[in-house]
Write an enzyme that holds these catalytic residues in place. Structure first.
Site, PDB file in Angstrom:
ATOM      1  N   CYS A   1     145.169  -2.415  33.027  1.00  0.00           N
ATOM      2  CA  CYS A   1     143.320  -2.454  33.930  1.00  0.00           C
ATOM      3  C   CYS A   1     143.136  -1.447  33.716  1.00  0.00           C
ATOM      4  CB  CYS A   1     143.511  -2.565  35.885  1.00  0.00           C
ATOM      5  SG  CYS A   1     144.446  -4.187  35.826  1.00  0.00           S
TER       6      CYS A   1
ATOM      7  N   ASP B   1     113.189  28.628  23.047  1.00  0.00           N
ATOM      8  CA  ASP B   1     112.435  26.953  23.679  1.00  0.00           C
ATOM      9  C   ASP B   1     110.697  27.628  24.901  1.00  0.00           C
ATOM     10  OD1 ASP B   1     111.978  23.781  23.172  1.00  0.00           O
ATOM     11  OD2 ASP B   1     111.388  24.156  25.435  1.00  0.00           O
TER      12      ASP B   1
END
Length: 491
Positions: free
Chosen positions: A38, A441
């Site tokens: 599971c 940037d």
């Protein structure tokens, strides 16, 4: 959460008992008394700790003789974040396996791409994941088969071929072994509505939270006409795939991404899914990322305001590198115009049943044949463009999921016209380096100054050391403070 988590029994038991979905994909729980495996968040009553055994992969569970739980469908868990965080041999191999290389080229082809011997690759995967490349690819084929069985009306023989099985018998045996149901029984259990002829409707899971704004907003804002579009709440684009082409529509939902795929060859299904998941960064661990970024008191308010930001990536690394060059020192609108002209002139036409998409983005080989004088850009950028596409076309420069990030950076920096900004934006969005950073940037520097962070590149880089290894995600939070149109300004 960390490498080799399945060996930390105490943490794994607590996660299973708490049904903590954040751990889905990090490890799998095999239950000795039932013979099933599971995901940690399985809704059934948690087994006794002494009956749990933990494995690092679904393939390892299957190799150990466990079958998949019918309730939680562990094979459909989000992928492990490790493979997008790391750049070592195992992580690069896992990205290639997800991209279907073992099915197309075999284990020798996988090893050749990585630059290691077959024995070295098999040994390292077995040591860390409890399964070798063939078992890992087999688990992926089983997942592909289940998707096709449940979402299409195709005959089982066609599904077996499309999923990569060598025979109907192998297909039947694998499905029964993994899911404890025959293929016909799997189809009978699947919901009937929503099967559209020629299209596959899928749900792509992710770890919550996910903030779709920057993710889909960026893809929509930079969309190249003919190749991409935003329509009716979905991002649509064409896909160049190993066996053909495809068209995908991706729409955010509260607990999944709705994915509608049209493929010219169904063998491309696992590759198309893998590339779409990668583009949307769906295997990220947002809780771990945001917790690290919150340690900076000036960055924490941005994270708290809109947690779960992802890094918008790409379905084609070479395409993104070309588009990064087209976008150097121009606005987003100008970059889209340049790209659209190339697409119309040199892209491969495709048929979009819904209309709107017309071409695949041109391949490096097609772009290498373009007359440089026909490019509406400064001469120096023409040189950058032609050098890049010629090296991509002849294979002397390769950008792919298996790329070594630092080596690729060095190769890119050696190209004319490639500065740190261009290289790192390619590392962030094409190569997938979660720690890529853009201190030069202009939008990042402006946002940093407004927040009270250092705004000079050197000082900002020093401050961002505490955000590692998640600086690419910090970039997304900082960009989100700036409302100006996206611009690819630095080189």
């Amino acid at each position: 959460m960390q490498k080799g988590m399945h060996t930390d029994t105490e943490t794994c038991v607590r996660a299973v008992q708490a049904k903590d979905a954040r751990f889905d994909g990090w490890f799998y729980t095999a239950v000795l008394t039932t013979g099933i495996y599971c995901r940690p968040s399985c809704p059934v009553v948690a087994p006794k700790p002494e009956n749990m055994v933990f494995h690092p992969s679904a393939a390892a569970c299957q190799q150990a003789g466990f079958r998949a739980c019918k309730r939680c469908r562990p094979d459909a868990s989000p992928g492990s974040p490790e493979w997008n965080l790391r750049a070592d041999l195992v992580a690069r191999a896992m990205r290639l396996i997800a991209d279907g290389v073992v099915d197309r080229e075999g284990v020798p082809g996988l090893a050749a791409r990585l630059g290691y011997s077959t024995r070295q690759v098999e040994r390292q995967l077995l040591a860390e994941l409890g399964a070798g490349p063939l078992a890992l690819a087999r688990a992926q084929r089983a997942q592909t088969a289940r998707l096709l069985i449940e979402t299409t009306a195709l005959p089982m023989a066609e599904i077996a071929f499309a999923a990569g099985f060598s025979s109907i018998r192998t297909f039947n045996d694998t499905v029964r072994e993994v899911f404890a149901l025959a293929p016909s029984e799997l189809r009978a259990r699947a919901p009937r509505p929503g099967r559209t002829p020629g299209a596959l409707a899928l749900r792509l899971p992710f770890r919550a939270p996910l903030n779709p704004d920057n993710l889909f907003g960026h893809l929509a804002a930079t969309a190249v006409p003919g190749v991409e579009e935003w329509r009716d709440g979905a991002y649509r684009r064409t896909l160049r795939l190993p066996y053909g082409h495809g068209i995908v529509a991706l729409a955010p939902r509260p607990d999944h991404i709705a994915c509608r795929l049209t493929l010219s060859d169904l063998r491309d299904l696992p590759v198309a899914i893998s590339r779409c998941r990668r583009m949307l960064d769906l295997d990220a661990d947002p809780v771990a990322i945001d917790d690290r970024l919150r340690t900076d008191p000036l960055l924490a308010p941005l994270v708290d305001k809109a947690p779960g930001r992802r890094v918008p990536r790409t379905v084609d690394e070479a395409e993104f590198a070309v588009r990064a060059v087209l976008g150097q020192q121009v606005s987003t609108a100008a970059a889209r115009t340049h790209a659209a002209r190339l697409v119309t002139a040199h892209g491969e036409p495709v048929d979009d049943p819904e209309g709107g998409l017309t071409h695949l983005f041109p391949s490096p080989a097609a772009l290498a044949a373009v007359d440089p004088e026909s490019l509406a850009m400064p001469r120096t950028r023409r040189t950058t463009f032609t050098t890049l596409v010629s090296q991509l076309a002849d294979g002397s420069l390769h950008l792919g999921v298996e790329s070594d990030w630092q080596e690729a950076r060095a190769r890119l920096l050696a190209l004319p016209g490639f500065g740190p900004w261009t290289v790192d934006v390619i590392a962030m969005r094409a190569l997938g380096d979660p720690d890529a950073f853009l201190p030069t940037d202009l939008g990042i520097r402006r946002a940093a100054g407004e927040l009270g962070l250092p705004s000079t590149p050197a000082a900002l880089t020093a401050r961002a050391a505490a955000w590692r290894p998640w600086r690419a995600y910090a970039v997304q939070y900082l960009w989100a403070t700036d409302n100006h149109p996206i611009n690819f300004l630095p080189v």
